[in-house]
Motif scaffolding. Structure first.
Motif, PDB file in Angstrom:
ATOM      1  N   VAL A  50       0.885  -1.074  -0.025  1.00 46.91           N
ATOM      2  CA  VAL A  50       0.031  -0.048  -0.071  1.00 46.91           C
ATOM      3  C   VAL A  50       0.887   1.259  -0.063  1.00 46.91           C
ATOM      4  CG1 VAL A  50      -1.578   1.360   1.529  1.00 46.91           C
ATOM      5  CG2 VAL A  50      -1.668  -1.074   1.073  1.00 46.91           C
ATOM      6  N   ARG A  51       1.754   1.363   1.009  1.00 55.02           N
ATOM      7  CA  ARG A  51       2.588   2.437   1.044  1.00 55.02           C
ATOM      8  C   ARG A  51       3.408   2.894  -0.116  1.00 55.02           C
ATOM      9  NH1 ARG A  51       3.127   2.619   6.984  1.00 55.02           N
ATOM     10  NH2 ARG A  51       0.857   3.166   7.139  1.00 55.02           N
ATOM     11  N   SER A  53       2.696   2.610  -3.187  1.00 54.50           N
ATOM     12  CA  SER A  53       1.572   2.832  -4.263  1.00 54.50           C
ATOM     13  C   SER A  53       1.359   4.399  -4.151  1.00 54.50           C
ATOM     14  CB  SER A  53       0.500   1.885  -4.485  1.00 54.50           C
ATOM     15  OG  SER A  53      -0.428   2.307  -3.153  1.00 54.50           O
ATOM     16  N   ILE A  54       1.475   4.851  -3.016  1.00 59.51           N
ATOM     17  CA  ILE A  54       1.051   6.316  -2.788  1.00 59.51           C
ATOM     18  C   ILE A  54       2.158   7.173  -3.590  1.00 59.51           C
ATOM     19  CG2 ILE A  54       0.824   7.934  -0.999  1.00 59.51           C
ATOM     20  CD1 ILE A  54      -0.342   5.711   0.530  1.00 59.51           C
ATOM     21  N   GLU A  55       3.496   6.784  -3.452  1.00 65.90           N
ATOM     22  CA  GLU A  55       4.482   7.343  -4.000  1.00 65.90           C
ATOM     23  C   GLU A  55       4.789   7.063  -5.358  1.00 65.90           C
ATOM     24  OE1 GLU A  55       8.091   6.043  -1.542  1.00 65.90           O
ATOM     25  OE2 GLU A  55       6.798   6.506  -0.077  1.00 65.90           O
ATOM     26  N   ASN A  56       4.097   6.012  -5.784  1.00 64.51           N
ATOM     27  CA  ASN A  56       4.463   5.453  -7.401  1.00 64.51           C
ATOM     28  C   ASN A  56       3.018   4.946  -8.090  1.00 64.51           C
ATOM     29  OD1 ASN A  56       7.540   5.398  -7.534  1.00 64.51           O
ATOM     30  ND2 ASN A  56       7.075   4.377  -5.433  1.00 64.51           N
ATOM     31  N   PRO A  57       2.248   5.746  -7.909  1.00 63.21           N
ATOM     32  CA  PRO A  57       0.712   5.393  -8.734  1.00 63.21           C
ATOM     33  C   PRO A  57       0.903   4.810  -9.981  1.00 63.21           C
ATOM     34  CG  PRO A  57       0.778   7.777  -8.463  1.00 63.21           C
ATOM     35  CD  PRO A  57       2.054   7.145  -7.617  1.00 63.21           C
ATOM     36  N   GLY A  58       1.610   5.461 -10.948  1.00 61.66           N
ATOM     37  CA  GLY A  58       1.668   5.120 -12.127  1.00 61.66           C
ATOM     38  C   GLY A  58       2.291   3.756 -12.424  1.00 61.66           C
ATOM     39  N   LEU A  59       3.146   3.216 -11.651  1.00 60.53           N
ATOM     40  CA  LEU A  59       3.657   1.925 -11.602  1.00 60.53           C
ATOM     41  C   LEU A  59       2.598   1.023 -11.343  1.00 60.53           C
ATOM     42  CD1 LEU A  59       6.101  -0.158 -11.549  1.00 60.53           C
ATOM     43  CD2 LEU A  59       6.355   0.383  -9.321  1.00 60.53           C
ATOM     44  N   TYR A  60       1.912   1.218 -10.496  1.00 57.35           N
ATOM     45  CA  TYR A  60       0.636   0.308 -10.181  1.00 57.35           C
ATOM     46  C   TYR A  60      -0.318   0.504 -11.091  1.00 57.35           C
ATOM     47  CZ  TYR A  60       2.673  -0.716  -5.339  1.00 57.35           C
ATOM     48  OH  TYR A  60       3.337  -0.870  -4.385  1.00 57.35           O
ATOM     49  N   ILE A  61      -0.750   1.321 -11.632  1.00 51.57           N
ATOM     50  CA  ILE A  61      -1.613   1.448 -12.705  1.00 51.57           C
ATOM     51  C   ILE A  61      -1.194   0.505 -13.753  1.00 51.57           C
ATOM     52  CG2 ILE A  61      -2.813   2.884 -14.506  1.00 51.57           C
ATOM     53  CD1 ILE A  61      -2.810   4.923 -12.322  1.00 51.57           C
ATOM     54  N   ALA A  86      -5.558 -12.624  -7.967  1.00 51.60           N
ATOM     55  CA  ALA A  86      -5.279 -12.008  -6.809  1.00 51.60           C
ATOM     56  C   ALA A  86      -5.812 -10.529  -6.551  1.00 51.60           C
ATOM     57  CB  ALA A  86      -3.784 -11.948  -6.297  1.00 51.60           C
ATOM     58  N   SER A  87      -6.983 -10.427  -5.910  1.00 54.82           N
ATOM     59  CA  SER A  87      -7.381  -9.253  -5.374  1.00 54.82           C
ATOM     60  C   SER A  87      -6.830  -8.942  -4.045  1.00 54.82           C
ATOM     61  CB  SER A  87      -8.865  -8.673  -5.485  1.00 54.82           C
ATOM     62  OG  SER A  87      -9.087  -7.540  -5.373  1.00 54.82           O
ATOM     63  N   SER A  88      -7.609  -7.938  -3.164  1.00 57.57           N
ATOM     64  CA  SER A  88      -6.795  -7.763  -1.911  1.00 57.57           C
ATOM     65  C   SER A  88      -7.967  -7.096  -0.986  1.00 57.57           C
ATOM     66  CB  SER A  88      -5.733  -6.589  -1.903  1.00 57.57           C
ATOM     67  OG  SER A  88      -5.328  -6.191  -0.659  1.00 57.57           O
ATOM     68  N   SER A  89      -7.616  -7.427   0.496  1.00 58.48           N
ATOM     69  CA  SER A  89      -8.644  -6.919   1.266  1.00 58.48           C
ATOM     70  C   SER A  89      -8.534  -5.313   1.396  1.00 58.48           C
ATOM     71  CB  SER A  89      -8.228  -7.593   2.816  1.00 58.48           C
ATOM     72  OG  SER A  89      -7.029  -6.846   3.180  1.00 58.48           O
ATOM     73  N   SER A  90      -7.549  -4.690   0.810  1.00 51.58           N
ATOM     74  CA  SER A  90      -7.654  -3.263   0.852  1.00 51.58           C
ATOM     75  C   SER A  90      -8.711  -2.685  -0.072  1.00 51.58           C
ATOM     76  CB  SER A  90      -6.311  -2.795  -0.074  1.00 51.58           C
ATOM     77  OG  SER A  90      -5.086  -3.458   0.536  1.00 51.58           O
ATOM     78  N   VAL A  91      -9.219  -3.357  -0.953  1.00 45.99           N
ATOM     79  CA  VAL A  91     -10.522  -2.845  -1.564  1.00 45.99           C
ATOM     80  C   VAL A  91     -11.578  -2.620  -0.543  1.00 45.99           C
ATOM     81  CG1 VAL A  91     -10.266  -4.114  -3.585  1.00 45.99           C
ATOM     82  CG2 VAL A  91     -11.500  -5.210  -1.807  1.00 45.99           C
ATOM     83  N   TYR A  92     -11.457  -2.956   0.778  1.00 47.18           N
ATOM     84  CA  TYR A  92     -12.733  -2.388   1.740  1.00 47.18           C
ATOM     85  C   TYR A  92     -12.058  -0.889   2.470  1.00 47.18           C
ATOM     86  CZ  TYR A  92     -14.168  -7.263   1.624  1.00 47.18           C
ATOM     87  OH  TYR A  92     -15.036  -8.320   1.074  1.00 47.18           O
ATOM     88  N   GLY A  93     -10.844  -0.669   2.147  1.00 52.47           N
ATOM     89  CA  GLY A  93     -10.500   0.596   2.627  1.00 52.47           C
ATOM     90  C   GLY A  93     -10.549   0.930   3.821  1.00 52.47           C
ATOM     91  N   ASN A 110      -8.567   3.908   0.136  1.00 52.44           N
ATOM     92  CA  ASN A 110      -7.789   4.824   0.530  1.00 52.44           C
ATOM     93  C   ASN A 110      -6.090   4.694   0.267  1.00 52.44           C
ATOM     94  OD1 ASN A 110      -7.329   2.671   2.225  1.00 52.44           O
ATOM     95  ND2 ASN A 110      -7.009   3.774   3.926  1.00 52.44           N
ATOM     96  N   SER A 111      -5.962   4.001  -0.871  1.00 50.89           N
ATOM     97  CA  SER A 111      -4.557   4.103  -1.730  1.00 50.89           C
ATOM     98  C   SER A 111      -4.729   3.481  -3.037  1.00 50.89           C
ATOM     99  CB  SER A 111      -3.862   2.987  -0.926  1.00 50.89           C
ATOM    100  OG  SER A 111      -4.274   1.579  -1.350  1.00 50.89           O
TER     101      SER A 111
END
Ligand SMILES: NC(=O)c1ccc[n+]([C@@H]2O[C@H](COP(=O)([O-])OP(=O)(O)OC[C@H]3O[C@@H](n4cnc5c(N)ncnc54)[C@H](O)[C@@H]3O)[C@@H](O)[C@H]2O)c1
Length: 231
Positions: A50-51, A53-61, A86-93, A110-111
């Motif tokens: 998660v962390r 991705s906040i600095e590198n959103p383009g890479l994640y997209i 693979a998805s993630s529990s992060s989708v619950y934000g 939130n990320s």
């Protein structure tokens, strides 16, 4: 069954390959069979965490969304009709409605990482309908075990306590669902076996269902390191 696994040198992928190869050898199946026919793809390759991705959103997209869409299109071209990803529990934000339900409305992301995983889920349901493919998502919670990623909470906490680094955050109010890697690999294997009985498109939570407060988790880390955390 011929299975193509992406992300096989990563944490979850390496454990899954180990289990599948071990059972293949135990059942005397040849590992050298030449084929062009794949029955099912298990997609685990992603930029995780998660962390970062906040600095590198383009890479994640690029890595999580663009490459995933290409993979689905590749499956379509090669007539591979079954895909687990693979998805993630992060989708619950920021959702605090424990235990999380697969039917929850996902509007509290939130990320950038969480957004890419939600996007993968949306592309999955769209392409599943459009291409008449079976596409099943696995929302992993926090996995731990041998070869775990060093950016994950258990390893970060143990290292921070050992090196007397200050830990930030509110351990009273955060809860987490930790899942041991072997349990997850068993669940993926069951999903593979049952996939013909599953709907064409769906997503499942892959967690232990026993979330613990971060405070309790911190105490367990302290006991194991034999040192008090600096908070
Ligand atoms: N480990 C967890 O607790 C957890 C929790 C939720 C979701 N997930 C998801 O599960 C999947 C696997 O997670 P993990 O912990 O094994 O991560 P990992 O980082 O250990 O493994 C991912 C692997 O994918 C590879 N990869 C990344 N992009 C690639 C690309 N474009 N082409 C080829 N390979 C690529 C990486 O090199 C790495 O080996 C990821 O999709 C992750 O988002 C994991």
């Amino acid at each position: 069954m011929i299975i193509l696994i992406t992300g096989c040198s990563g944490f979850i992928g390496s454990h899954l390959c180990e289990k599948i190869l071990t059972s293949h050898i135990a059942n005397n199946h040849s590992l050298h069979k030449q084929c062009f026919v794949v029955d099912v793809v298990i997609h685990l390759a992603s930029s995780a965490g998660v962390r970062y991705s906040i600095e590198n959103p383009g890479l994640y997209i690029r890595n999580n969304v663009n490459k995933y869409v290409k993979l689905i299109q590749g499956c379509k071209s090669f007539e591979i009709n079954s895909l687990l990803y693979a998805s993630s529990s992060s989708v619950y934000g920021l959702n605090e409605d424990y235990p999380f339900s697969e039917d929850a409305i996902l509007n509290n992301l939130n990320s950038p990482y969480a957004i890419t995983k939600k996007c993968m889920e949306d592309f999955s349901s769209m392409y599943s309908r459009l291409y008449n493919m079976q596409i099943i998502g696995m929302r992993f919670f926090t996995e731990y075990g041998p070869r775990g990623r060093p950016d994950m909470a258990p390893y970060k906490f143990l290292k921070a306590i050992r090196d007397t680094i200050q830990l930030y955050g509110d351990p009273e109010h955060t809860i987490r669902d930790f899942t041991y890697i072997d349990d997850i690999i068993d669940e993926i294997s069951k999903l593979l076996e049952r996939r013909n009985k599953l709907p064409q498109c769906d997503v499942f939570n892959f967690g232990s269902g026993n979330p613990i407060q971060l405070n309790r988790f911190l105490n367990i880390c302290e006991e194991n390191v034999g040192k008090q955390a600096k908070t």
